[in-house]
Each structure stands twice: as C-alpha cells, then as structure tokens.
Design a protein around this motif. Sequence first.
Motif, mmCIF file in Angstrom:
data_model
loop_
_atom_site.group_PDB
_atom_site.id
_atom_site.type_symbol
_atom_site.label_atom_id
_atom_site.label_comp_id
_atom_site.label_asym_id
_atom_site.label_seq_id
_atom_site.Cartn_x
_atom_site.Cartn_y
_atom_site.Cartn_z
ATOM 1 N N ALA A 188 -0.803 5.062 -2.424
ATOM 2 C CA ALA A 188 -2.270 5.176 -2.037
ATOM 3 C C ALA A 188 -2.382 6.140 -0.947
ATOM 4 N N TYR A 247 -4.729 -2.011 4.470
ATOM 5 C CA TYR A 247 -4.472 -3.207 3.507
ATOM 6 C C TYR A 247 -5.377 -3.167 2.168
ATOM 7 N N THR A 252 0.900 -1.381 0.064
ATOM 8 C CA THR A 252 0.105 -0.015 -0.066
ATOM 9 C C THR A 252 0.769 1.366 0.185
ATOM 10 N N PRO A 310 -5.810 -0.951 0.024
ATOM 11 C CA PRO A 310 -5.270 -0.372 -1.039
ATOM 12 C C PRO A 310 -4.145 -1.086 -1.560
ATOM 13 N N CYS A 311 -3.740 -2.155 -1.168
ATOM 14 C CA CYS A 311 -2.554 -2.991 -1.414
ATOM 15 C C CYS A 311 -2.141 -3.278 -2.931
ATOM 16 N N SER A 341 2.657 1.833 -3.165
ATOM 17 C CA SER A 341 1.963 2.511 -4.307
ATOM 18 C C SER A 341 1.410 3.858 -4.305
#
Length: 218
Positions: A104, A137, A99, A139-140, A102
Amino acid sequence: MTSVPTPIPSRTQFVLEAVKHRILTGQLAPGQALVEVELAAQYGVSKTPVREALKTLAGTGLVVMNQYKGVTVRMVDADMAREVYDVRLLLEPEALRRTVHSGAALDAAREALERADSATDTAERSLANREFHRALYVPCGNPLLARMLDEVRDQAALVSAVAWAADPSWELEAGEHREILRRALAGDADGASLALHAHIASFVERAFPAPRREDMPI
C-alpha cells in the motif's frame, strides 16, 4: 458543472468534534468538569446536542459520566495508560506489517510526518502524530483490525497529551517515526513492525514507568 455543497455537520457532531479537540490538545484537562449549560452557551446550541455529544465521548472513553459528579474529562493514570497501550502493542505492529506486505502507498503517513515536523505548537503536532499512526494501520487490508485500533485511538491520544504536558518528548518520538516510515517504505515489513513495537512500548514506559520492586508494598 455545479458543485455539490458540503453537508453542514449536525449540532451534535459539531459539539462532539469541538470538545474532543479541546480534550486531545490539552485545553480541557483530565478531571475537568464539563457542564452542559456552559458548553451549550459556548457553542450556541441547546443542551440536547451537548448531552448527546458527551454520551458519545463517554462511549469512546474520553469522558466519564457520574450521576453525582456529573461529566468530567477522563483521568489518566498508569493503569489506564498501560491498558490502552497494551492493545496498541498487540494490534498496531501487526497491522503495519500487513500494510507493508500489501504494498500500500504510504503517502498519507509521509504527509502527516511532515506536518508534525513543521508544527508550531503541541496541539498541531499531536493531531499530526495521530494521523501518522492511523495512516500506517488503515491500509492493512483488515477493516475490523483498523476499526479496533480506531476505538482506542482517542484514549491513546489523551494519554499522549498528558505525558507530553509532563515531559515534551516529541523530538525523540519524531525520530522514531522517521525510522518506522523509512523501514516501511523500504518494504521491510518485519523491521517496520519491530520499530513500531519498540516505539509504542518505550513511550508508555517513559511516561508511566512500572514501579520498581523496592518501591512496591510488602
């Protein structure tokens, strides 16, 4: 523009969410019997949606169905707690690491943490804490990984409810949550992952400590 009315949840879904909420907030204790007729009367429905809701809850591990004893809220012991938290230890820190990598947004995690800090009772705090972890978790980038964690989410919350009833350690855990989020927001993926791993491991060890060698049977 005419707004579209929100669909009314089915009777089964209504009963499912109501019973789950009572279990996860400690209103229904582990081992407590769940009688279809009584629940149907409480929620103003027939026994059919109650029966279907209980089957779903059995599938998620929150209740146990026995042909002789009926349906009961699942008991929590050290073995069950360690099994659930072992899955979290294997998957959740890695999900958070991804996450953070990324990039996010973690607004939902920040908002959940604020709700937990301002909660006025254990039930509200418990629900906010669940949302905090999930916001880390989801947006992983791997939907399957997120779904696997969702599958143990309710059982983990049941463990937490039992542990908090014996030892309300939420202030310590709130501080750990803030540190996890601080590292995540700073872009420190490995640091956030390590902090989350330590948070999960220390909770289950405090709540369900492994037996000391001298206490083990010979």
